[in-house]
Write an enzyme that holds these catalytic residues in place. Structure first.
Site, PDB file in Angstrom:
ATOM      1  N   GLU A 174      43.951  44.873  45.738  1.00 40.00           N
ATOM      2  CA  GLU A 174      43.630  43.762  46.648  1.00 40.00           C
ATOM      3  C   GLU A 174      44.754  43.510  47.667  1.00 40.00           C
ATOM      4  OE1 GLU A 174      42.291  40.420  44.257  1.00 40.00           O
ATOM      5  OE2 GLU A 174      40.580  41.560  43.507  1.00 40.00           O
ATOM      6  N   GLU A 296      36.366  45.584  38.886  1.00 41.87           N
ATOM      7  CA  GLU A 296      36.453  44.277  38.237  1.00 41.87           C
ATOM      8  C   GLU A 296      35.064  43.656  38.257  1.00 41.87           C
ATOM      9  OE1 GLU A 296      39.739  41.936  39.683  1.00 41.87           O
ATOM     10  OE2 GLU A 296      41.162  43.578  39.416  1.00 41.87           O
TER      11      GLU A 296
END
Ligand SMILES: *[C@@H]1O[C@H](CO)[C@@H](O)[C@H](O)[C@H]1NC(C)=O
Ligand SMILES: *[C@@H]1O[C@H](CO)[C@@H](O)[C@H](O)[C@H]1NC(C)=O
Ligand SMILES: *[C@@H]1O[C@H](CO)[C@@H](O)[C@H](O)[C@H]1NC(C)=O
Ligand SMILES: *[C@@H]1O[C@H](CO)[C@@H](O)[C@H](O)[C@H]1NC(C)=O
Ligand SMILES: *[C@@H]1O[C@H](CO)[C@@H](O)[C@H](O)[C@H]1NC(C)=O
Ligand SMILES: *[C@@H]1O[C@H](CO)[C@@H](O)[C@H](O)[C@H]1NC(C)=O
Ligand SMILES: *[C@@H]1O[C@H](CO)[C@@H](O)[C@H](O)[C@H]1NC(C)=O
Ligand SMILES: *[C@@H]1O[C@H](CO)[C@@H](O)[C@H](O)[C@H]1NC(C)=O
Length: 633
Positions: A174, A296
């Site tokens: 991220e 995720e």
């Protein structure tokens, strides 16, 4: 026709409505089923530097957490994705040419543990040892390539290239988020970084251009992005743009992204992926050629936020449903057809007072009242769910839905392995995920044609509210911060799937009838059927006994692949002295997974000899493992 009637009809006050669903195994089409859900991940607590990450990963609590995670059936979890893992690499100094020298001791030690546990790391190139990258922004193109190459070459030198064959490599997690982008990537420096990592992976292992060398091409995953708006997440979108312009020059091989559910449901996890990938493919059509992975794929963001559903069977059912819905979507041939894997971000260590309710596989009790303090773990139903999924076969039918009423249906996933007389069948029945926990007024029967051979045996196991919910046992005792030995044992007796029914099948065309009227929602049932010719259980390997605390040990062993589909339960045997008789210390336990916590009480000793064997659905025992001696210090 033999009818195996499983389950007791519950007499309800209201007249139950009856619904029946019948299956025949007639024309089911089976497709190759990759076990694409076998990754887990977490972010270590503590300061993000060499000292902080080393201390967290080396702690006894974390090591036991990993040992527990690894003690699922073979193949249940293959990869573990740990943020900041490369902070274990220590910066030493610059050479006279300005090239960094690194020390790998802690990293080596940790990956050796993973290797022993049969787990492969997902190595995220995300670290800043000794501030090397922030101190030399103009040389990052070189420093990243060098860092990646050095790490890989070091591993190859230690163990050979085979050691790395199952490892996965990924770019910075991220990178658009402030709390991850700790080296202040800009649009430009980020692209430079990704290209440098790609070069490092390609150049590692020397320049020998043999056939074998070429086969060792190491795929790079990325950008592990959240992909919200382009304004908020410019780095990740920019990388897609670059790749779309010329796919052949795209530094990543597998497109990774993160999509969680919004409200805790599996449907929303999948929906998020469908919406995101449709958007991506619309703007960047070239990317349809890349495999994709949702790193995720969790029900709801925020691992540490306590949520009741994460404590009990509901999370297990949601994870199962997530896997089943993704399989359906992958088969459907739309935007999910390139799905390579999904991973669950649930390998964290939970903390007080949220022992069960954080997004974890295990409940973690930090026992501060002992001298020294120690950690106790209890396996949550979601842990058991991953073990059940590991029993699925190599080919699967599309997801089938059996309506319970106008709003709810049971999902059925049928899988098989083998051919001819050596066959194995595993089917999951999953009740509606959002409806529980409660009893329904419906009387459901699911009939499944179990025919795979004329001589076979079957077993059904259940996850069901309360009876396979350790959290329920804990709450009944007032949720103590330090559960005593009696309570810990009571919780552990409910931590594995419940053995429901098992027995021989003598006739072809036998049917299984599951009567779910007595089961509170949500429940999961795994049915396994084995033909007599299916490969027999092999002896358990690598029996290991580690200390939990004084007079308490965690015993685990490893399973040989393709031999444990028909396992019913393990037996753990102990004797104090070479001359004493062996005792079955797991008497009365259903142990379908390769571990057992032994806590014989204050009066008894854990010192002595241990051995383990499996018993299969035909009631045949495997050979015993090797005998291992344990001595407390
Ligand atoms: C069950 O499946 C077998 C094998 O596919 C088939 O021959 C048989 O007719 C089926 N039985 C029923 C009752 O549908
Ligand atoms: C990154 O940027 C932030 C804010 O812009 C600044 O405070 C910080 O010092 C920078 N970090 C590095 C390592 O340069
Ligand atoms: C799927 O997600 C999109 C965007 O988040 C939302 O607009 C849509 O309502 C969702 N669809 C379903 C069926 O949940
Ligand atoms: C099962 O089938 C095999 C091969 O067709 C046959 O030899 C065997 O006798 C059968 N067993 C039973 C119990 O019917
Ligand atoms: C253990 O804890 C349970 C529940 O907290 C309690 O009922 C029980 O008496 C305790 N047992 C012992 C031996 O202390
Ligand atoms: C145990 O001690 C740790 C560290 O001091 C603390 O964070 C934790 O909350 C304590 N646990 C309990 C159950 O009090
Ligand atoms: C194995 O033993 C159990 C318990 O005695 C029994 O219920 C079951 O039918 C047996 N299984 C077979 C295949 O004989
Ligand atoms: C504890 O050990 C002693 C000596 O071996 C034995 O006499 C006694 O019965 C044991 N007590 C319990 C509760 O097992």
């Amino acid at each position: 026709m033999l009818l195996l009637l499983l389950g007791v009809l519950l007499v309800l006050d209201a007249a139950p409505r009856h619904s029946h669903a019948h299956y025949t195994s007639g024309d089911v089409v089976y497709h190759t089923l990759p076990h694409f859900w076998t990754g887990v991940g977490f972010c270590p607590a503590g300061e993000i530097n060499h000292g902080g990450i080393s201390a967290t990963l080396e702690s006894t609590a974390m090591q036991l957490n990993l040992r527990q995670i690894a003690a699922l059936p073979v193949g249940a979890i293959t990869h573990i994705r740990i943020h900041w893992l490369l902070e274990l690499v220590e910066f030493l100094e610059y050479s006279t040419e300005g090239v960094p020298r690194y020390e790998f001791e802690k990293f080596d030690k940790f990956v050796d543990l993973l290797q022993e546990l049969h787990l492969s790391p997902v190595v995220e190139f995300m670290a800043n040892p000794g501030h090397v990258f922030t101190a030399n922004p103009e040389r990052n193109w070189f420093l990243w390539e060098h860092f990646v190459k050095t790490i890989i070459n070091h591993q190859i030198a230690r163990h050979g290239a085979a050691r790395l064959s199952n490892w996965r490599f990924e770019t910075w997690n991220e990178p658009d988020l402030r709390n991850y982008n700790r080296i202040n990537f800009t649009a430009e420096s980020y692209l430079e970084y990704v290209q440098a990592v790609r070069r490092g992976l390609s150049k590692a292992g020397g320049r020998r251009k043999s056939k074998r060398q070429q086969q060792l091409y190491r795929a790079l995953r990325g950008p592990a992005g959240l992909f919200k708006s382009e304004e908020r997440h410019p780095l990740c979108w920019q990388l897609l743009d670059v790749c779309n312009q010329e796919l052949a020059k795209c530094p990543i091989d597998i497109l990774t992204y993160h999509r969680k559910g919004l409200d805790g449901s599996a449907t929303e996890i999948l929906n998020g992926s469908l919406v995101l990938l449709s958007n991506i493919y619309q703007d960047y059509p070239q990317l349809q050629h890349l495999p994709v992975a949702n790193d995720e794929a969790d029900p709801i963001a925020g691992w540490s936020t306590p949520r009741d559903f994460q404590a009990d069977v509901r999370y297990a059912a949601t994870l199962m449903s997530t896997v089943m819905l993704h399989w359906h979507a992958k088969l459907a041939g739309g935007v999910m057809s390139q799905l390579e894997s999904i991973s669950h971000d649930n390998a964290f260590l939970s903390y007080h007072p949220y022992e069960f309710s954080q997004r974890t596989l295990l409940a973690h009790f930090r026992m501060n009242e002992t001298q020294p303090a120690h950690s106790q773990f209890v396996q949550k139903p979601v842990y058991a769910a991953l073990g059940m999924l590991a029993k699925l076969g190599t080919r699967a039918a599309d997801l089938e839905l059996v309506n319970m009423d106008s709003k709810h249906s049971v999902q059925v996933l049928r899988t098989i392995s083998g051919n001819g007389i050596a066959q194995y069948m595993a089917t999951i029945f999953l009740s509606p995920e959002q409806a529980g926990p409660q009893l329904t007024a419906y009387h459901h029967k699911y009939t499944l044609n179990m025919s795979i051979a004329n001589e076979s045996a079957f077993i059904t196991e259940l996850l069901v509210p309360y009876s396979t919910d350790p959290v329920h046992v804990w709450q009944l005792s007032g949720s103590p911060a330090y559960p005593n030995a009696t309570l810990r044992e009571a919780m552990r007796r409910t931590q594995t799937p419940r053995l429901y029914e098992t027995g021989p099948i003598w006739q072809y065309n036998s049917e299984l009838v599951v009567n779910s009227a007595s089961l509170p929602l949500p429940w999961v049932m795994l049915l396994r059927v084995c033909s007599a010719a299916w490969p027999k259980l092999k002896r358990p390997q690598q029996l290991e006994i580690v200390e939990v605390t004084h007079r308490e040990v965690f015993i685990s062993w490893s399973e040989q692949a393709r031999s444990t589909q028909c396992l019913k339960s393990y037996e753990v045997w102990f004797r104090e002295r070479a001359a004493s008789d062996w005792q079955l210390i797991s008497k009365g336990w259903h142990l379908p997974y390769p571990s057992f916590q032994y806590a014989p009480g204050l009066n008894a000793s854990v010192n002595g000899f241990y051995k383990v064997r499996g018993v299969d659905v035909f009631n045949e025992s495997s050979a015993f493992s090797q005998i291992v001696e344990y001595l407390e210090l």
